[in-house]
Design an enzyme around this catalytic site. Structure first.
Site, mmCIF file in Angstrom:
data_model
loop_
_atom_site.group_PDB
_atom_site.id
_atom_site.type_symbol
_atom_site.label_atom_id
_atom_site.label_comp_id
_atom_site.label_asym_id
_atom_site.label_seq_id
_atom_site.Cartn_x
_atom_site.Cartn_y
_atom_site.Cartn_z
ATOM 1 C CE LYS A 159 -4.381 1.472 2.580
ATOM 2 N NZ LYS A 159 -5.201 1.710 1.099
HETATM 3 C C1 LIG Z 1 -6.972 -0.971 -3.868
HETATM 4 C C2 LIG Z 1 -7.563 -1.112 -2.406
HETATM 5 N N1 LIG Z 1 -7.818 -2.361 -2.225
HETATM 6 C C3 LIG Z 1 -8.171 -2.786 -1.195
HETATM 7 C C4 LIG Z 1 -8.623 -2.391 -0.998
HETATM 8 C C5 LIG Z 1 -9.283 -3.253 0.978
HETATM 9 O O1 LIG Z 1 -8.307 -3.330 1.628
HETATM 10 P P1 LIG Z 1 -8.386 -2.644 3.461
HETATM 11 O O2 LIG Z 1 -9.945 -3.643 3.665
HETATM 12 O O3 LIG Z 1 -7.584 -3.814 3.776
HETATM 13 O O4 LIG Z 1 -9.283 -1.787 3.926
HETATM 14 C C6 LIG Z 1 -8.207 -1.302 -0.417
HETATM 15 C C7 LIG Z 1 -8.536 -0.357 0.893
HETATM 16 O O5 LIG Z 1 -7.472 -0.572 1.711
HETATM 17 C C8 LIG Z 1 -7.113 -0.715 -1.914
HETATM 18 O O6 LIG Z 1 -7.016 0.761 -1.449
#
Ligand SMILES: Cc1ncc(COP(=O)(O)O)c(C=O)c1O
Length: 322
Positions: A159
């Site tokens: 991320k």
């Molecule tokens: C591109 C992307 N995919 C999926 C998610 C979902 O991830 P999470 O459930 O860890 O927030 C996020 C959010 O953080 C995201 O930015």
């Protein structure tokens, strides 16, 4: 997000007033997106505020940093304490928490050369990302003309700040065409994910979601939902998802820390299923919110309680911060 001057931010080891939490315009990350971040929610529970899946978020925070060769200069314990401190100091019962670790001012060469590593934790109240109405009645989404980058180009499971330019392109296009969210296909044409959420479909009583082979961020909510679905007796398959799977699904929904569990009502004008939310989605949503609010004790280990200790007095801290 409102910029409330009475708020506190944790920056490089201590809590400081919101307006003092600044960084120089020559910061490497401002120019190149060289930082990593997390999005975490703190929920009001029956026992006070609690941070949802804090361990998993911190695991991903450290892992994202490692991929980019950034060493987070704080221990896990220090970050856990910092997260609790920032919720407590701001007197939040529930909020969104944004830890970010980025390269500060130093060299502006692409190869970061001894740039300082800064760590900041922000928190603010954040309503459901795709709207309370979206959470209840579902959202209209569109398939983006922008493809999700492949993991050979950038690590989709990390991320990182700069990676989100891809999501920004997709969501801006979607919103400009009147949709709530964009779904991105991967380079091979499978469904990848939303600009900030993972995707699930429901068919004949089982769930299907994809994984990192289809260029997704491995969401922490995704994992929680897989567990909840299994506990409810639904089979969860992890497979490639094609657009036709989604269009012909009985139900579909998006998961993410910000968006929580948001049903998909329609994809480019094609309604999904017969009602939104579908019965399976509604049941999963119900258990998810029972878990985040601490009402469902089976998921107690997902909640990290924020204790309000008498020792913290934000007025005293305000005096010492100036
Ligand atoms: C591109 C992307 N995919 C999926 C998610 C979902 O991830 P999470 O459930 O860890 O927030 C996020 C959010 O953080 C995201 O930015």
């Amino acid at each position: 997000m409102t910029f409330d001057e009475s708020r506190w931010v944790w920056m490089d080891g201590r809590a400081i007033p919101w307006q003092n939490a600044t960084t120089h315009v020559s910061a490497h990350s401002l120019h190149y997106g060289s930082g990593v971040f997390e999005g975490i929610r703190c929920y009001e529970t029956t026992d006070g505020p609690a941070v949802f899946c804090l361990d998993a978020h911190l695991d991903r925070f450290y892992a994202s940093a490692e991929v980019y060769g950034i060493t987070i200069p704080f221990t896990r314990e220090e970050l856990i304490n910092a997260v609790s401190e920032i919720v407590r100091l701001n007197n939040f019962r529930s909020c969104y928490i944004r830890p970010i670790c980025y390269l500060g001012s130093g060299s502006l060469g692409l190869h970061p050369d001894n740039n300082p590593v800064e760590v900041v934790i922000l928190a603010w109240p954040w309503a459901p990302y795709l709207g309370a109405e979206g959470l209840k009645d579902g959202v209209r989404v569109t398939v983006s003309p922008w493809r999700k980058f492949q993991s050979q180009m950038m690590p989709t499971t990390a991320k990182a700040c700069g990676q989100y330019l891809n999501s920004i392109l997709a969501v801006r296009d979607a919103v400009s065409r009147g949709y709530a969210e964009a779904l991105l296909l991967d380079a091979e044409g499978h469904l990848a994910e939303g600009s900030g959420e993972n995707l699930f479909i429901v068919r004949d009583g089982y769930l299907v979601t994809n994984d990192e082979r289809h260029s997704i961020l491995l969401g922490i909510t995704r994992k929680a939902i897989m567990k909840i679905a299994q506990d409810l007796g639904f089979q969860v398959k992890v497979n490639a998802l094609y657009l036709e799977d989604l269009l012909s699904a009985d139900e579909a929904f998006l998961t993410g820390t910000a968006a929580e569990v948001t049903p998909i009502r329609e994809v480019d004008g094609t309604p999904i299923g017969e009602r939104t939310p579908g019965l399976v989605t509604a049941e999963i949503q119900r258990v998810f919110f029972a878990a985040t609010s601490g009402r469902d004790k089976r998921y107690k280990e997902w909640l990290h309680p924020v204790e309000y200790k008498a020792e913290h007095n934000s007025d005293e801290l305000l005096q010492s911060a100036f």
